[in-house]
Design a protein around this motif. Structure first.
Motif, PDB file in Angstrom:
ATOM      1  N   PRO A 100       0.884  -0.778   0.013  1.00  0.00           N
ATOM      2  CA  PRO A 100       0.261  -0.165   0.060  1.00  0.00           C
ATOM      3  C   PRO A 100       0.777   1.462   0.226  1.00  0.00           C
ATOM      4  CG  PRO A 100      -0.287  -0.850   1.842  1.00  0.00           C
ATOM      5  CD  PRO A 100       0.720  -2.240   1.140  1.00  0.00           C
ATOM      6  N   VAL A 101       0.801   2.772  -0.505  1.00  0.00           N
ATOM      7  CA  VAL A 101       1.152   3.333  -0.621  1.00  0.00           C
ATOM      8  C   VAL A 101       0.391   4.217   0.784  1.00  0.00           C
ATOM      9  CG1 VAL A 101       1.658   5.822  -2.036  1.00  0.00           C
ATOM     10  CG2 VAL A 101       0.678   3.292  -3.086  1.00  0.00           C
ATOM     11  N   TYR A 116       7.061  18.970   4.008  1.00  0.00           N
ATOM     12  CA  TYR A 116       7.719  17.869   2.538  1.00  0.00           C
ATOM     13  C   TYR A 116       8.448  17.620   3.859  1.00  0.00           C
ATOM     14  CZ  TYR A 116       4.909  21.014  -0.635  1.00  0.00           C
ATOM     15  OH  TYR A 116       4.281  21.642  -1.253  1.00  0.00           O
ATOM     16  N   TYR A 117       9.143  17.976   4.643  1.00  0.00           N
ATOM     17  CA  TYR A 117      10.432  17.736   5.435  1.00  0.00           C
ATOM     18  C   TYR A 117       9.507  16.270   5.579  1.00  0.00           C
ATOM     19  CZ  TYR A 117      14.066  16.296   8.650  1.00  0.00           C
ATOM     20  OH  TYR A 117      14.812  16.291   9.387  1.00  0.00           O
ATOM     21  N   THR A 122      10.061  10.044   6.085  1.00  0.00           N
ATOM     22  CA  THR A 122       9.334   8.825   5.643  1.00  0.00           C
ATOM     23  C   THR A 122       9.370   8.021   4.098  1.00  0.00           C
ATOM     24  OG1 THR A 122       7.111   9.739   6.804  1.00  0.00           O
ATOM     25  CG2 THR A 122       7.033   8.118   5.334  1.00  0.00           C
ATOM     26  N   ILE A 123       9.605   8.684   3.547  1.00  0.00           N
ATOM     27  CA  ILE A 123      10.161   7.816   2.408  1.00  0.00           C
ATOM     28  C   ILE A 123      11.436   7.206   2.162  1.00  0.00           C
ATOM     29  CG2 ILE A 123      10.738   8.320  -0.335  1.00  0.00           C
ATOM     30  CD1 ILE A 123       8.397  10.453  -0.061  1.00  0.00           C
ATOM     31  N   LYS A 127      12.798   3.547   1.870  1.00  0.00           N
ATOM     32  CA  LYS A 127      13.460   2.980   1.493  1.00  0.00           C
ATOM     33  C   LYS A 127      14.947   1.760   1.789  1.00  0.00           C
ATOM     34  CE  LYS A 127      13.755   6.816  -2.012  1.00  0.00           C
ATOM     35  NZ  LYS A 127      14.595   7.580  -2.278  1.00  0.00           N
ATOM     36  N   LYS A 128      15.047   2.504   2.840  1.00  0.00           N
ATOM     37  CA  LYS A 128      16.142   1.788   3.841  1.00  0.00           C
ATOM     38  C   LYS A 128      15.480   0.215   4.492  1.00  0.00           C
ATOM     39  CE  LYS A 128      18.949   5.983   5.896  1.00  0.00           C
ATOM     40  NZ  LYS A 128      19.262   6.862   7.167  1.00  0.00           N
ATOM     41  N   GLN A 129      14.256   0.502   4.781  1.00  0.00           N
ATOM     42  CA  GLN A 129      13.668  -1.123   5.004  1.00  0.00           C
ATOM     43  C   GLN A 129      13.625  -1.863   3.930  1.00  0.00           C
ATOM     44  OE1 GLN A 129      10.139  -0.092   6.480  1.00  0.00           O
ATOM     45  NE2 GLN A 129       8.840  -2.446   6.003  1.00  0.00           N
ATOM     46  N   ARG A 130      13.464  -1.609   2.517  1.00  0.00           N
ATOM     47  CA  ARG A 130      13.710  -2.001   1.275  1.00  0.00           C
ATOM     48  C   ARG A 130      15.117  -2.406   1.658  1.00  0.00           C
ATOM     49  NH1 ARG A 130      11.334  -6.235  -0.234  1.00  0.00           N
ATOM     50  NH2 ARG A 130      11.312  -5.991  -2.891  1.00  0.00           N
TER      51      ARG A 130
END
Length: 304
Positions: A100-101, A116-117, A122-123, A127-130
């Motif tokens: 889910p997005v 925005y910060y 969060t993004i 990425k690190k989790q992936r």
């Protein structure tokens, strides 16, 4: 006669109208210049600055009013990413559903910069989790309370084909790849052995029933008589085999053998074994311990 002093010469136009035009041209840039038209007068610069300042103040008040109206009861004007999320389509060949997005909503009173910060942080965390999941082939799952659970990821068909092809190639060379479970079992066995050695006392490789030199000491009773020296009931087979296998023996024996054979050549000395500094230190320590034990034994005999 005195010296003649030259006077200034008038080389310009002598017409008075032209002279007035030139004088007015010079006075155009002056502050106290009279207006171009007698019936019209230009606005002073100071007054223009005051009017601009007043316009800026009015614009600032209008912006504040707009922000207050946005932050009231409804969330009009706040940013929301759910407005732009489209339905995820399942493409042919997909065996697992897409993740889910995440939905980002601007909070009341939160500026755009901080919003925005927060999105960026969060993004980056996703990425690190992936990257962690792809490296260790696991999947991180979060429940409603926010607790994280590590689950082994489902094997990918394409990765399985590549791994099997790689194993076949290495098997031809005589290299066997072990699975994760086999590696874990080997690691557990090594850990058990290491803990057992620590319980026995230290990291030495000696077995638990190994005896020291002091364990073979005889306990003498006061007044006991000794009729003969102690005798050894075992043979040094290993030492005899080593000595028999060597080509060079004692120097005297070699000379006698050479005389019997009729040869009188020069006897070559055996090469000394090269010992490391650690081994030399160990041998010296053992020799010192034996000498001290022998001296203590002699001192006991003399005292009796």
């Amino acid at each position: 006669m005195g010296r003649k002093i030259k006077g200034s010469k008038h080389h310009g136009a002598k017409d008075p109208n032209k002279q007035r035009e030139n004088r007015e041209e010079k006075l155009k840039v002056k502050v106290n210049n009279r207006p171009k038209h007698d019936d019209e007068q230009e606005m002073p610069k100071r007054l223009m600055q005051l009017m601009q300042h007043e316009q800026h103040m009015m614009q600032h008040k209008q912006q504040k009013k707009q922000q207050k109206s946005m932050n009231k009861g409804d969330n009009k004007g706040l940013l929301d990413s759910s407005k732009y999320i489209t339905k995820q389509e399942r493409l042919p060949g997909m065996t697992r559903p897409l993740r889910p997005v995440p939905v980002f909503r601007q909070k009341q009173g939160e500026s755009k910069k901080s919003f925005y910060y927060r999105m960026h942080q969060t993004i980056q965390g996703m990425k690190k989790q992936r990257e962690y999941e792809s490296e260790f082939k696991v999947e991180l799952q979060r429940d409603q309370m926010g607790n994280t659970k590590v689950v082994e990821a489902e094997p990918d068909e394409l990765e399985e084909i590549v791994d099997s092809h790689k194993k076949k190639k290495l098997a031809k060379k005589g290299i066997v790849l072990k699975s994760k479970e086999e590696k874990r079992q080997l690691r557990r066995e090594r850990e058990k052995k290491r803990k057992a050695r620590q319980k026995r006392g230290g990291t030495n490789k000696q077995p638990a029933d190994a005896k020291d030199f002091d364990d073979f000491e005889d306990k003498q009773v006061f007044g006991d008589t000794v009729h003969a020296p102690p005798s050894l009931n075992f043979k040094m087979r290993n030492m005899e085999e080593k000595m028999a296998g060597k080509a060079s023996s004692l120097l005297l024996a070699q000379k006698l053998n050479n005389k019997q054979d009729g040869g009188g050549g020069v006897v070559k000395k055996a090469k000394k074994e090269h010992l490391s500094m650690a081994k030399k230190a160990m041998l010296e320590k053992e020799r010192q311990r034996v000498v001290e034990a022998y001296r203590a034994l002699k001192a006991d005999k003399i005292s009796f």
